[in-house]
Design an enzyme around this catalytic site. Structure first.
Site, PDB file in Angstrom:
ATOM      1  N   SER A  69     -11.815 -67.607 -79.815  1.00  0.00           N
ATOM      2  CA  SER A  69     -10.628 -68.413 -79.526  1.00  0.00           C
ATOM      3  C   SER A  69      -9.846 -67.819 -78.365  1.00  0.00           C
ATOM      4  CB  SER A  69      -9.729 -68.496 -80.763  1.00  0.00           C
ATOM      5  OG  SER A  69      -9.142 -67.226 -81.018  1.00  0.00           O
ATOM      6  N   THR A  70      -8.893 -68.569 -77.872  1.00  0.00           N
ATOM      7  CA  THR A  70      -8.058 -68.084 -76.767  1.00  0.00           C
ATOM      8  C   THR A  70      -7.283 -66.840 -77.181  1.00  0.00           C
ATOM      9  OG1 THR A  70      -7.834 -70.345 -75.946  1.00  0.00           O
ATOM     10  CG2 THR A  70      -6.247 -68.744 -75.150  1.00  0.00           C
TER      11      THR A  70
END
Length: 652
Positions: free
Chosen positions: A33-34
């Site tokens: 994920s970011t």
């Protein structure tokens, strides 16, 4: 070429794939994920761990898919490389998907299990490297459940208890509030007090109801006029949005306002296979009255009378709500002789300002017959071209719909596991009680079992929700196929009502992308207009000698050859819709023909001439495409091509 339908493999297929001598083909899926990227976690370490796991299992590593900066809460269709993975799964390109941890698959149960099940339904397994587990065995599936990081709550038991409580509350005396927003004209009293909340008249909204009653009953306004007046006075809906005829009908003409009654578990209550209410019988809840019985009856009668008056000669408009204008508003049908293009038109909703001082849009009126014929011709071409229909259907074929039989079996299996887990919890509680253990000790002893029970129930809830979606898609597919079959055989004879139903199932939308082109001179063809208003077709050819002998006595005297050429020129003008000058070479002076036509129409001679030619072969008026540029969109359910039995037989 259209893509082939996905084949759902049988249990025998799966066993064969497990036991056959060649090594399983594995791909690994990597996701970060970011937020994880910001913390320094990357794709590379996942890839190394997966590669070691695949090598240790003796599997062939045939590919890698990775999504960077993608949340674990996102589902299928929201992860680009996973969607590519699923496309390859259709082609039998691998046997197992390997991930480092369960949360690479999904951080919530919905994302996790819809992914795993979609792969299971095509005979592909999932392996998780950090726990050395996969879903090829019941034990592995149980471990995989514990690995998932759930964010959902219990479903079946909680819902059953909740629905039972709602049923009891609905049967309480007074006007109990069962939940959700109160109907217009009412508010919730004692909100937040358990078991005490009930509905009472909202004074401010009841004043609006009475204001509407007076404008309809005393002033003689219809609902659209009432909406305009309320908006001009600064009176809005509860949400702050302007009033319209539609939301007035929904709120003011509701059962709650007119009958002082709500029905709990009414017409839309969930039912079982036999049609019995699933969670309890319908309950009528009485409300305090906003209007007296006489006032409500009068309001209902006046609104119905206005609707009958306005709808007495109402035409059918299959594209109402499906045409989207340049201003973004939707077109609706409107019948009025004084409109620019004749009796039936479509008008953009942006022209009906909800406030008196609000500017209206500049979108063109559209001739209903012309635009309907254009759109329907596109639909006819689609439904009549099986190759094109299959291509469009193939675009929607995917594994996200799953398989009904597999879903039903999955739910039955989860039900058995849930019952077994409940029995285990009961046994532990009974044994602990016999040993006179404390409540805390009993809670500790059953904590792990309760956690697994909750996970099973969450999975069961998700499987049931997915099955409901598939069943709804099946119903829609059956309806669409039935109409498609009808259309393939009865296209010409389909009424506007039938066309409307087909357009609805195809979810057709038409986006207007420019203004209506203006005819040279800015006027409609008067000859075609006469035939259109008379409702008759045009003679298919110039007059024969026998026909001329029949009609010539009906026309004023003149040079017989010139009069006959004028009649033929008028017929040609109606058949082609071209400008008069383009007919000059074939028929001589078209100004004479135009002059004759206007005179003969005024004298009634032209109507008598056409009546005398009743037996002549005729052709319909051409559609002169005075239409704006537009884009027609729709979607085809892939299963329109197959019946339920065919889908079951082929595994599609």
């Amino acid at each position: 070429m259209p893509n082939p339908s996905t084949h759902i493999r049988t249990a025998t297929d799966t066993v064969t794939r497990i036991t056959r001598p060649r090594a399983l083909r594995a791909v690994d899926y990597l996701r970060v994920s970011t937020e994880e990227q910001k913390l320094g976690y990357g794709i590379a370490s996942q890839g190394r761990k997966n590669s070691r796991h695949i090598a240790g299992k003796g599997w062939d590593h045939v590919g890698t898919f990775k999504d960077e900066g993608v949340s674990g809460s996102k589902e299928m269709g929201e992860r680009p490389d996973f969607d590519r993975l699923m496309e390859q799964a259709k082609l039998d390109a691998f046997d197992v998907v390997v991930v480092e941890k369960g949360d690479r698959i999904g951080r919530v149960g919905r994302a996790f299990w819809r992914w795993v099940w979609a792969l299971e339904d095509v005979g592909i397994f999932v392996a998780i490297t950090n726990r050395n587990i996969d879903n090829t065995t019941p034990e592995g599936r149980a471990q995989m459940r514990r690995e998932a990081d759930y964010a959902e709550t219990e479903w079946e038991n909680i819902r059953s208890r909740t629905q039972g409580g709602l049923q009891e509350k609905a049967q309480d005396p007074g006007s109990p509030h069962i939940g959700g927003r109160p109907p217009y004209g009412y508010r919730i009293a004692d909100k937040g007090i358990k078991g005490a909340s009930h509905l009472v008249v909202d004074e401010a909204e009841s004043e609006v109801v009475r204001r509407v009653h007076d404008m309809v009953v005393i002033d003689g306004l219809n609902l659209r006029q009432v909406a305009v007046r309320l908006n001009a006075e600064g009176v809005t809906c509860r949400s702050g949005r302007p009033w319209s005829a539609a939301n007035l009908r929904d709120r003011i003409m509701s059962r709650a306002v007119l009958d002082a009654e709500l029905v709990f578990r009414g017409a839309h209550a969930k039912t079982d296979a036999e049609g019995r209410p699933l969670w309890g019988e319908s309950v009528s809840i009485s409300l305090p009255r906003v209007l007296s019985e006489d006032e409500a009856a009068t309001l209902r009668r006046k609104v119905a009378a206005r609707a009958r008056t306005s709808g007495r000669n109402r035409a059918v408009y299959p594209l109402s709500g499906r045409l989207i204008g340049l201003c973004g508003a939707r077109y609706t049908g409107i019948s009025r002789e004084s409109l620019p293009y004749g009796h039936r038109n479509y008008r953009c909703g942006g022209k009906a300002g909800s406030l008196p001082d609000r500017p209206v849009c500049a979108c063109s009126y559209l001739d209903a017959g012309t635009v309907e014929q254009r759109v329907w011709s596109e639909v006819v071409a689609l439904l009549g071209d099986s190759r094109k229909l299959e291509e469009l259907a193939a675009e929607w074929v995917g594994m996200s719909d799953g398989d009904q039989e597999a879903h039903a079996e999955r739910i039955a299996g989860l039900d058995r596991q849930i019952e077994s887990m409940k029995a285990s919890i009961t046994a532990v509680i009974v044994a602990s009680a016999k040993q006179q253990q404390s409540a805390d000790a009993i809670a500790a002893a059953t904590a792990a079992l309760n956690e697994e029970l909750q996970q099973l129930e969450e999975m069961r809830a998700e499987a049931a929700a997915w099955l409901a979606e598939v069943e709804e898609s099946d119903r829609r597919a059956r309806d669409l196929k039935a109409l498609a079959n009808l259309a393939q055989h009865q296209l010409v004879d389909m009424t506007l009502e039938e066309q409307s139903e087909v357009l609805g199932l195809l979810e057709v939308k038409v986006f207007i992308e420019g203004p209506v082109p203006v005819r040279a001179g800015g006027h409609a063809c008067t000859v075609q207009s006469w035939y259109r208003s008379a409702g008759v077709d045009v003679p298919a050819a110039d007059l024969s000698d026998e026909q001329w002998a029949l009609v010539s006595p009906l026309l004023p005297a003149g040079r017989r050859d010139r009069v006959r050429r004028s009649v033929d020129a008028i017929f040609a003008k109606a058949r082609t819709g071209v400008a008069w000058p383009l007919l000059r070479e074939a028929y001589g002076s078209t100004s004479t023909a135009s002059k004759h036509f206007n005179e003969w129409v005024a004298q009634g001679s032209w109507a008598r001439l056409n009546a005398a030619l009743a037996e002549a072969e005729r052709v319909p008026l051409p559609v002169v495409e005075l239409l704006p540029p537009m884009r027609i969109e729709g979607r085809v359910d892939p299963r329109v091509m197959l019946s339920a039995e065919e889908r079951s037989r082929t595994g599609s």
